[in-house]
Motif scaffolding. Structure first.
Motif, PDB file in Angstrom:
ATOM      1  N   LEU A 126       0.857  -1.183   0.000  1.00 24.19           N
ATOM      2  CA  LEU A 126       0.000   0.000   0.000  1.00 24.19           C
ATOM      3  C   LEU A 126       0.892   1.230   0.000  1.00 24.19           C
ATOM      4  CD1 LEU A 126      -2.785  -0.579   2.710  1.00 24.19           C
ATOM      5  CD2 LEU A 126      -3.017  -0.650   0.227  1.00 24.19           C
ATOM      6  N   LEU A 127       0.586   2.186  -0.853  1.00 27.07           N
ATOM      7  CA  LEU A 127       1.238   3.491  -0.801  1.00 27.07           C
ATOM      8  C   LEU A 127       0.327   4.390   0.013  1.00 27.07           C
ATOM      9  CD1 LEU A 127       3.465   5.442  -1.667  1.00 27.07           C
ATOM     10  CD2 LEU A 127       2.086   5.972  -3.678  1.00 27.07           C
ATOM     11  N   ARG A 128       0.840   4.835   1.162  1.00 27.28           N
ATOM     12  CA  ARG A 128       0.057   5.669   2.072  1.00 27.28           C
ATOM     13  C   ARG A 128       0.729   7.031   2.169  1.00 27.28           C
ATOM     14  NH1 ARG A 128      -0.232   2.633   7.412  1.00 27.28           N
ATOM     15  NH2 ARG A 128      -2.396   3.237   7.626  1.00 27.28           N
ATOM     16  N   VAL A 129      -0.056   8.087   2.104  1.00 27.47           N
ATOM     17  CA  VAL A 129       0.482   9.441   2.166  1.00 27.47           C
ATOM     18  C   VAL A 129      -0.120  10.145   3.376  1.00 27.47           C
ATOM     19  CG1 VAL A 129       0.773  11.629   0.956  1.00 27.47           C
ATOM     20  CG2 VAL A 129       0.690   9.481  -0.356  1.00 27.47           C
ATOM     21  N   HIS A 130       0.776  10.663   4.202  1.00 30.41           N
ATOM     22  CA  HIS A 130       0.364  11.430   5.383  1.00 30.41           C
ATOM     23  C   HIS A 130       0.815  12.870   5.222  1.00 30.41           C
ATOM     24  CE1 HIS A 130       0.281   7.353   7.194  1.00 30.41           C
ATOM     25  NE2 HIS A 130      -0.715   7.866   7.899  1.00 30.41           N
ATOM     26  N   ASP A 131      -0.083  13.793   5.506  1.00 29.56           N
ATOM     27  CA  ASP A 131       0.304  15.190   5.622  1.00 29.56           C
ATOM     28  C   ASP A 131       0.819  15.361   7.042  1.00 29.56           C
ATOM     29  OD1 ASP A 131      -0.444  15.757   3.022  1.00 29.56           O
ATOM     30  OD2 ASP A 131      -2.459  16.382   3.586  1.00 29.56           O
ATOM     31  N   LEU A 132       2.088  15.712   7.137  1.00 31.19           N
ATOM     32  CA  LEU A 132       2.752  15.857   8.425  1.00 31.19           C
ATOM     33  C   LEU A 132       2.925  17.330   8.749  1.00 31.19           C
ATOM     34  CD1 LEU A 132       4.563  14.982  10.844  1.00 31.19           C
ATOM     35  CD2 LEU A 132       6.467  14.885   9.205  1.00 31.19           C
ATOM     36  N   THR A 133       2.561  17.705   9.946  1.00 33.27           N
ATOM     37  CA  THR A 133       2.839  19.026  10.486  1.00 33.27           C
ATOM     38  C   THR A 133       3.666  18.824  11.742  1.00 33.27           C
ATOM     39  OG1 THR A 133       0.740  19.905   9.659  1.00 33.27           O
ATOM     40  CG2 THR A 133       1.843  21.164  11.401  1.00 33.27           C
ATOM     41  N   VAL A 134       4.830  19.481  11.805  1.00 32.42           N
ATOM     42  CA  VAL A 134       5.645  19.427  13.016  1.00 32.42           C
ATOM     43  C   VAL A 134       5.429  20.735  13.764  1.00 32.42           C
ATOM     44  CG1 VAL A 134       7.967  19.272  13.986  1.00 32.42           C
ATOM     45  CG2 VAL A 134       7.325  17.831  12.033  1.00 32.42           C
ATOM     46  N   ASP A 135       4.736  20.621  14.878  1.00 29.92           N
ATOM     47  CA  ASP A 135       4.432  21.771  15.723  1.00 29.92           C
ATOM     48  C   ASP A 135       5.623  22.106  16.610  1.00 29.92           C
ATOM     49  OD1 ASP A 135       1.702  21.886  14.942  1.00 29.92           O
ATOM     50  OD2 ASP A 135       1.162  20.383  16.443  1.00 29.92           O
ATOM     51  N   ILE A 136       5.771  23.394  16.897  1.00 29.64           N
ATOM     52  CA  ILE A 136       6.700  23.866  17.917  1.00 29.64           C
ATOM     53  C   ILE A 136       5.837  24.327  19.090  1.00 29.64           C
ATOM     54  CG2 ILE A 136       8.534  25.498  18.496  1.00 29.64           C
ATOM     55  CD1 ILE A 136       8.916  25.874  15.405  1.00 29.64           C
ATOM     56  N   GLU A 137       6.116  23.805  20.260  1.00 28.97           N
ATOM     57  CA  GLU A 137       5.330  24.181  21.430  1.00 28.97           C
ATOM     58  C   GLU A 137       5.357  25.703  21.608  1.00 28.97           C
ATOM     59  OE1 GLU A 137       4.736  22.214  25.757  1.00 28.97           O
ATOM     60  OE2 GLU A 137       6.784  22.841  25.293  1.00 28.97           O
ATOM     61  N   LYS A 138       4.190  26.271  21.882  1.00 35.51           N
ATOM     62  CA  LYS A 138       4.002  27.712  22.112  1.00 35.51           C
ATOM     63  C   LYS A 138       4.266  28.571  20.878  1.00 35.51           C
ATOM     64  CE  LYS A 138       5.134  27.159  26.963  1.00 35.51           C
ATOM     65  NZ  LYS A 138       6.128  27.370  28.001  1.00 35.51           N
ATOM     66  N   SER A 139       4.150  27.976  19.694  1.00 40.76           N
ATOM     67  CA  SER A 139       4.305  28.735  18.450  1.00 40.76           C
ATOM     68  C   SER A 139       3.091  28.471  17.562  1.00 40.76           C
ATOM     69  CB  SER A 139       5.572  28.302  17.709  1.00 40.76           C
ATOM     70  OG  SER A 139       5.637  28.926  16.436  1.00 40.76           O
ATOM     71  N   GLU A 140       2.591  29.514  16.961  1.00 41.63           N
ATOM     72  CA  GLU A 140       1.464  29.346  16.047  1.00 41.63           C
ATOM     73  C   GLU A 140       1.922  28.854  14.674  1.00 41.63           C
ATOM     74  OE1 GLU A 140      -1.379  32.507  15.881  1.00 41.63           O
ATOM     75  OE2 GLU A 140      -1.228  32.883  18.037  1.00 41.63           O
ATOM     76  N   VAL A 141       3.202  29.051  14.365  1.00 43.05           N
ATOM     77  CA  VAL A 141       3.745  28.629  13.076  1.00 43.05           C
ATOM     78  C   VAL A 141       4.472  27.302  13.268  1.00 43.05           C
ATOM     79  CG1 VAL A 141       5.278  29.244  11.179  1.00 43.05           C
ATOM     80  CG2 VAL A 141       4.015  31.033  12.383  1.00 43.05           C
ATOM     81  N   PRO A 142       4.136  26.292  12.479  1.00 42.74           N
ATOM     82  CA  PRO A 142       4.830  25.012  12.626  1.00 42.74           C
ATOM     83  C   PRO A 142       6.259  25.080  12.093  1.00 42.74           C
ATOM     84  CG  PRO A 142       3.289  24.907  10.793  1.00 42.74           C
ATOM     85  CD  PRO A 142       3.099  26.246  11.452  1.00 42.74           C
ATOM     86  N   ALA A 143       7.072  24.152  12.553  1.00 42.42           N
ATOM     87  CA  ALA A 143       8.446  24.048  12.063  1.00 42.42           C
ATOM     88  C   ALA A 143       8.461  23.641  10.597  1.00 42.42           C
ATOM     89  CB  ALA A 143       9.224  23.030  12.889  1.00 42.42           C
ATOM     90  N   LEU A 144       7.595  22.690  10.260  1.00 42.86           N
ATOM     91  CA  LEU A 144       7.558  22.221   8.873  1.00 42.86           C
ATOM     92  C   LEU A 144       6.217  21.596   8.565  1.00 42.86           C
ATOM     93  CD1 LEU A 144       7.866  18.842   8.493  1.00 42.86           C
ATOM     94  CD2 LEU A 144      10.139  19.355   9.312  1.00 42.86           C
ATOM     95  N   VAL A 145       5.923  21.546   7.279  1.00 51.69           N
ATOM     96  CA  VAL A 145       4.798  20.787   6.756  1.00 51.69           C
ATOM     97  C   VAL A 145       5.332  19.939   5.615  1.00 51.69           C
ATOM     98  CG1 VAL A 145       2.961  22.378   7.448  1.00 51.69           C
ATOM     99  CG2 VAL A 145       4.066  22.665   5.234  1.00 51.69           C
ATOM    100  N   ALA A 146       4.780  18.742   5.483  1.00 56.76           N
ATOM    101  CA  ALA A 146       5.264  17.829   4.447  1.00 56.76           C
ATOM    102  C   ALA A 146       4.163  16.866   4.045  1.00 56.76           C
ATOM    103  CB  ALA A 146       6.468  17.044   4.970  1.00 56.76           C
TER     104      ALA A 146
END
Length: 156
Positions: A126-146
């Motif tokens: 199976l090819l599975r695709v996840h949208d990943l968001t890496v949150d930074i604690e106490k920040s509204e802007v995430p470190a990365l999205v992928a």
């Protein structure tokens, strides 16, 4: 019905759903220093706390973007146990990756996974695709999205 087909049926119901949130990981200066040694990327913004505090807007050193990304594997393991009948999981790459905010030494990050696509590639994959968001604690802007592609390989 096979384990692969059971997983596919369950995944199709979860498209667009957040399916996992990892534990928090503290990104330490020691981690940053070790990553710099392994990757031969010893730019001062990562490894010189005094200079980074004096000469950057970050107040100190920041993690390498690829260090933050590499921790996604740990985040994935926090969220997902092996599936029934699964032989292995294989990192298949990224369709999209953006670094949005720096991760300062001492910050805590976590991963959030949304299942965005799934496709049966063969009788064992199976090819599975996840949208990943890496949150930074106490920040509204995430470190990365992928958009992270993974092959889930099942026993024949």
């Amino acid at each position: 019905m096979s384990a692969l087909d059971d997983t596919l049926a369950a995944d199709l119901k979860n498209i667009g759903t957040e399916v996992g949130v990892s534990d928090w990981i503290t990104v330490t200066q020691e981690m940053i220093d070790e990553f710099a040694k392994v990757t031969l990327d010893d730019q001062w913004i990562h490894v010189d706390p005094a200079r980074a505090a004096a000469e950057t807007p970050f107040g100190g050193t920041i993690a390498h973007g690829f260090l933050t990304l590499s921790l996604a594997s740990r985040m994935f393991y926090d969220c997902f146990a092996p599936l029934p009948g699964q032989a292995m999981g294989i990192n298949y790459g990224f369709d999209k990756l953006r670094f949005l905010a720096p991760v300062c030494a001492g910050a805590r990050i976590r991963g959030r996974f949304v299942l965005s696509r799934v496709r049966k590639r063969s009788e064992t994959e199976l090819l599975r695709v996840h949208d990943l968001t890496v949150d930074i604690e106490k920040s509204e802007v995430p470190a990365l999205v992928a958009s992270w592609l993974g092959l889930t390989v099942f026993h024949p």
